[in-house]
Design a protein around this motif. Structure first.
Motif, PDB file in Angstrom:
ATOM      1  N   VAL A  90       4.486   5.099  -2.779  1.00 48.98           N
ATOM      2  CA  VAL A  90       4.961   4.716  -4.112  1.00 48.98           C
ATOM      3  C   VAL A  90       5.491   3.286  -4.111  1.00 48.98           C
ATOM      4  CG1 VAL A  90       6.704   5.179  -5.869  1.00 48.98           C
ATOM      5  CG2 VAL A  90       5.436   7.069  -4.847  1.00 48.98           C
ATOM      6  N   LEU A  91       6.282   2.962  -3.064  1.00 44.09           N
ATOM      7  CA  LEU A  91       6.822   1.615  -2.971  1.00 44.09           C
ATOM      8  C   LEU A  91       5.708   0.580  -2.815  1.00 44.09           C
ATOM      9  CD1 LEU A  91       9.956   2.184  -0.699  1.00 44.09           C
ATOM     10  CD2 LEU A  91       9.918   1.666  -3.143  1.00 44.09           C
ATOM     11  N   PHE A  92       4.685   0.947  -2.014  1.00 44.47           N
ATOM     12  CA  PHE A  92       3.568   0.023  -1.827  1.00 44.47           C
ATOM     13  C   PHE A  92       2.823  -0.201  -3.146  1.00 44.47           C
ATOM     14  CE2 PHE A  92      -0.954  -0.586  -1.041  1.00 44.47           C
ATOM     15  CZ  PHE A  92      -0.917  -1.756  -0.310  1.00 44.47           C
ATOM     16  N   CYS A  93       2.578   0.928  -3.835  1.00 46.07           N
ATOM     17  CA  CYS A  93       1.891   0.813  -5.126  1.00 46.07           C
ATOM     18  C   CYS A  93       2.711   0.000  -6.130  1.00 46.07           C
ATOM     19  CB  CYS A  93       1.581   2.201  -5.694  1.00 46.07           C
ATOM     20  SG  CYS A  93       0.365   3.116  -4.717  1.00 46.07           S
ATOM     21  N   PHE A  94       3.996   0.293  -6.163  1.00 48.25           N
ATOM     22  CA  PHE A  94       4.885  -0.425  -7.073  1.00 48.25           C
ATOM     23  C   PHE A  94       4.887  -1.922  -6.760  1.00 48.25           C
ATOM     24  CE2 PHE A  94       9.107  -2.099  -8.134  1.00 48.25           C
ATOM     25  CZ  PHE A  94       9.103  -1.856  -9.495  1.00 48.25           C
ATOM     26  N   SER A  95       4.995  -2.182  -5.419  1.00 43.31           N
ATOM     27  CA  SER A  95       4.995  -3.574  -4.987  1.00 43.31           C
ATOM     28  C   SER A  95       3.679  -4.254  -5.357  1.00 43.31           C
ATOM     29  CB  SER A  95       5.232  -3.669  -3.488  1.00 43.31           C
ATOM     30  OG  SER A  95       5.157  -5.009  -3.046  1.00 43.31           O
ATOM     31  N   SER A  96       2.564  -3.545  -5.162  1.00 43.14           N
ATOM     32  CA  SER A  96       1.264  -4.109  -5.513  1.00 43.14           C
ATOM     33  C   SER A  96       1.166  -4.344  -7.013  1.00 43.14           C
ATOM     34  CB  SER A  96       0.141  -3.167  -5.051  1.00 43.14           C
ATOM     35  OG  SER A  96       0.180  -3.009  -3.647  1.00 43.14           O
TER      36      SER A  96
END
Length: 285
Positions: free
Chosen positions: A36-42
Motif C-alpha cells: 500500500v505504501l509503495f502504491c501510495f508513494s508511486s
C-alpha cells in the motif's frame, strides 16, 4: 519420556503452534502495508510529476498570455498614438482663412468651397437697410414654425445685378459667362471659400498682385452701388472672370453693382488717374 515431561512439553508446543499463525498474520499485514505504501508513494510521485508537467504548461500559457498582453498593449499604444496623430492632423487641416469670391460659383486654386450662392443687398432706391452685401446660400432652408409668411414691411434684401455693360465687357474676361457672353443685368453669384493652412487674408484695392510670400486667391475689380443710389454700399472685389446666375437676365430694379472709378478730387492724381477702374486682389498667407 515420563508423564510429567509430556505434560510440561505439551503446552509449549501448543503455544508455539498458536504463535505461528500470529506471526504469519503480522507478516501478511506488514507486506500489505508495504504494498500500500509503495502504491501510495508511486501514486504521489505520478501526481507530482503530472502537477509539475501542468505547472510547466501553465507557466508556458502564462508567458504566452503575457506576451499577447504586451503585444496588445503595444497595439493599443500605437492605436492611441495614431488616433492622437489623426486628431492633430484634423485640427491642423481644419484651420485656415475664409473669404467670399464675388462673381463666381467656385473657388480658385487649392481653396475649398464652403458653399456657393447669390450676392444680395438692399434695394438701390431704399434709404435704409444694410450697406453690406451678403452671399446667400443657394439652398436656403426655413425652419418649420419659425417664420411668418407674407411681407411685414420692415426690411428687405434683394439679389444683386451687374450693371455697366460696356465697362464690364471691355475690362473683364468674359470666357466663363453663362449666357450670350454677357453678365449685364444678370444676378451676381458668389462662393465662400476657405484657404487651408493660412492665418490671414486681405483684399488689396488698387493692386493686381500680392506682396511677396503671399498667395493670390483671386483678382478682379472694385465694384459697388451707384453713387446716386439712396444708400451707401460696401465696396467688394468682383472676380475678373465673372459668371452670372443662369436665367436671371433682365433688369429687376434691385441691388446693383457698378464698376468703381477713381476721382482726383482728394486722391493724388499721380499715380492715380481720374476715371480709371480700380483693380483689386485677395491675398492670403
Amino acid at each position: 519420556m515420563n508423564m510429567i515431561d509430556v505434560r510440561e512439553s505439551l503446552p509449549k508446543r501448543i503455544v508455539a503452534n498458536l504463535r505461528t499463525p500470529i506471526k504469519m498474520k503480522g507478516f501478511v499485514i506488514g507486506a500489505i502495508t508495504l504494498v500500500v505504501l509503495f502504491c501510495f508513494s508511486s501514486t504521489v510521485t505520478f501526481y507530482k510529476q503530472q502537477i509539475g508537467k501542468h505547472r510547466t504548461e501553465i507557466e508556458t500559457l502564462r508567458q504566452a498570455v503575457d506576451e499577447i498582453s504586451v503585444q496588445q498593449r503595444a497595439i493599443l499604444r500605437r492605436s492611441k498614438r495614431s488616433i492622437a496623430t489623426n486628431q492633430r492632423a484634423r485640427r491642423v487641416s481644419a484651420y485656415g482663412v475664409s473669404y467670399t469670391r464675388w462673381g463666381r460659383r467656385d473657388c480658385a486654386g487649392s481653396a475649398e468651397m464652403v458653399y456657393h450662392g447669390y450676392a444680395a443687398g438692399s434695394h438701390y432706391t431704399h434709404t435704409g437697410g444694410g450697406s453690406n452685401y451678403l452671399c446667400l446660400h443657394s439652398n436656403v432652408t426655413y425652419t418649420q414654425g419659425s417664420y411668418v409668411s407674407g411681407n411685414q414691411g420692415t426690411s428687405y434684401i434683394y439679389g444683386v445685378e451687374y450693371k455697366d455693360s460696356n465697362t464690364i465687357t471691355n475690362i473683364f474676361d468674359m470666357v466663363d459667362t453663362t449666357e450670350s457672353g454677357s453678365v449685364y443685368l444678370h444676378t451676381v453669384p458668389c462662393a465662400v471659400c476657405i484657404a487651408r493652412f493660412k492665418v490671414t487674408q486681405i483684399m488689396i484695392p488698387g493692386r493686381d498682385t500680392c506682396p511677396d510670400d503671399w498667395t493670390m486667391e483671386y483678382g478682379g475689380y472694385i465694384m459697388g452701388e451707384n453713387h446716386s443710389a439712396k444708400h451707401p454700399s460696401r465696396y467688394i472685389c468682383v472676380d475678373k472672370r465673372p459668371q452670372a446666375v443662369p436665367n436671371t437676365q433682365g433688369s429687376q430694379a434691385a441691388s446693383q453693382l457698378h464698376v468703381v472709378e477713381t476721382q482726383c478730387t482728394s486722391l493724388v492724381c499721380e499715380p492715380y488717374v481720374a476715371g480709371r477702374e480700380i483693380a483689386c486682389v485677395v491675398c492670403s498667407i
